[in-house]
Design an enzyme around this catalytic site. Sequence first.
Site, PDB file in Angstrom:
ATOM      1  N   ASN A 482       0.837  -1.202   0.000  1.00 47.75           N
ATOM      2  CA  ASN A 482       0.000   0.000   0.000  1.00 47.75           C
ATOM      3  C   ASN A 482       0.865   1.242   0.000  1.00 47.75           C
ATOM      4  O   ASN A 482       2.047   1.204   0.387  1.00 47.75           O
ATOM      5  CB  ASN A 482      -0.912   0.024   1.229  1.00 47.75           C
ATOM      6  N   CYS A 483       0.282   2.368  -0.457  1.00 46.03           N
ATOM      7  CA  CYS A 483       0.908   3.673  -0.302  1.00 46.03           C
ATOM      8  C   CYS A 483       0.022   4.474   0.644  1.00 46.03           C
ATOM      9  O   CYS A 483      -0.608   3.914   1.535  1.00 46.03           O
ATOM     10  CB  CYS A 483       1.108   4.365  -1.655  1.00 46.03           C
ATOM     11  N   ILE A 484      -0.063   5.769   0.469  1.00 45.94           N
ATOM     12  CA  ILE A 484      -0.810   6.584   1.419  1.00 45.94           C
ATOM     13  C   ILE A 484      -2.311   6.308   1.355  1.00 45.94           C
ATOM     14  O   ILE A 484      -2.993   6.268   2.377  1.00 45.94           O
ATOM     15  CB  ILE A 484      -0.546   8.082   1.161  1.00 45.94           C
ATOM     16  N   ARG A 486      -3.888   3.906  -1.229  1.00 43.88           N
ATOM     17  CA  ARG A 486      -4.356   2.832  -2.089  1.00 43.88           C
ATOM     18  C   ARG A 486      -3.625   1.518  -1.854  1.00 43.88           C
ATOM     19  O   ARG A 486      -2.447   1.494  -1.495  1.00 43.88           O
ATOM     20  CB  ARG A 486      -4.251   3.222  -3.556  1.00 43.88           C
ATOM     21  N   VAL A 526      -5.999   3.059   4.527  1.00 44.46           N
ATOM     22  CA  VAL A 526      -5.532   1.962   3.692  1.00 44.46           C
ATOM     23  C   VAL A 526      -4.518   1.073   4.408  1.00 44.46           C
ATOM     24  O   VAL A 526      -4.494  -0.148   4.200  1.00 44.46           O
ATOM     25  CB  VAL A 526      -4.929   2.516   2.373  1.00 44.46           C
TER      26      VAL A 526
END
Length: 540
Positions: A482-484, A486, A526
């Site tokens: 995951n990123c920030i 998504r 997320v």
Amino acid sequence: MKKTKAALWEFLQGLGKTFMLPVALLAFCGIMLGIGSSLSSEAVTDNLTFLQGQGFHIVFTWMANTGLVAFNFLPVLFAMAIPLGLAREDKGVAAFSGFVGFAAMNLAVNFFLTARGVDLEDEKEIAHYGIADVLGVQSIDTGLLGAVAVGIIVAVLHRRFRAQRMPDALAFFGGLRFVPIVSALVLSIAGLLIPIVWPVFNSWITAVGRGIGHTGVFGPFFFGMGEVLLRPVGLHHILVAMFRFTDVGGSGAVCGDQVSGALNMFYAQLNCSSAPNADVTSATHFLSQGKMAAYLGGLPGAALAMYHCAKRAMRPEIKALLISGVVACVVGGITEPLEFLFLFIAPWLYLIHAVLVGLGFLTAAVLGVFIGNTDGNVIDWLVFGVLQGTTTKWYLVPVIAGVWFAVYYFLFRWAIKRFDLKTPGREDDDPADEADDTEEAAADEDASAEDGKAPELVAGQYDPAAILAAIGGADNITSLDNCITRLRMTVEDADRLDEARLKKLGAVGVIKLDQQTVQVIIGPQVQSVKDAIAKLLPVG
């Protein structure tokens, strides 16, 4: 060819994701530095005399010094964070090897310069090679680019040699222990090449920076627009990092020290008592004040337009969605939860949004607003604008944001009505969908009954088991990260994802870059969603 393209996409996405750990620290340290430096400065204490007390001075000076940790050690932080983020296993060894490789490279550079008889104190030699103190070693300051190269090399070495077997006599040095060893050897050899190639490469970077500088206020315009256009595929982090930390974003003297990169220059100026020079103010045109028009005004205006255009019966249902998106945007500087509400419905409207963001950067540059940092949210405005005094021209931001609010509101309202865009709350009623919802709810209840307990929700909203099923099940996931905002996944077959179901479960949108590379936009929660899904995947 398709596998190579998918692998390249996965690598670039993963690389962009690794920037988030040091950038998050940088944002926190920037706030510490901003608060500490502003409340301990003479300009503020002269007006607020109670801050002149020794206790206040010690606390705020400590905050400013603490904030310098990310700024002073930024390259080595990236050199450690990149292999940490790219490694799928034994992440601690990867990060440790990143530090070892970075130190070995700079010691090798120092050895080369010393062996060549380079005068490390001569100004011409310093300018030619870019000599600077790096972790206490007189080396060449390769900045973020050198750190990224180290991180990528170490990540590749870690993946290749983490299970390396050695002869019995050398078995102690095998396996994970071999990773920092081979990293030191390879990066030490690379360090011997840097003094040969870096002066040429450095001149190229400088030329790019000067080229953008010659575009004047249009440089920030193209930067802001480009960042928004790259955001859907998750590659905007690379563009942003280039401007924040290299000569592309500007360079110049700050309090007698030569500094490169827009964000580096801004943070150096925070710790400097003298007034900012032209190099610093022009560099900050690429920072947060350019975002504030859209983040504090424009996107909230778009959210209000979507609310007013929704069916009256649906407004109570979408209110929470829109409010959470506005809060994430205004307070957290995270725009995807709002942007992805219209990106897939009307890409041309997203393009207009990108242009308006670029115009926000241009407007802030023309008016001379001087509020740096990274996020463009209300915290940046308060800490790096209001608290720093009127020289930042913080008072112009509400005016600009108000104009952008009106432009976005009327533009989005007109576009939604004119082209009947199916923004939240305007979807056509479909009896089949209602039947599907009933069946899905019944299936979820049956699954919960079999387990003997209700599904555990993440942040009171997301059902990880249901999301995993909508992704295609555990056997469809090859890699999960995951990123920030998504989930980033490699899957066996992207067609197995149920996009409609994912959106009903709280996802903002789904991006299929190809048949194996997929992103599911969740929002600020997320990380918790990813961790919960990971627990449901088989080990190994």
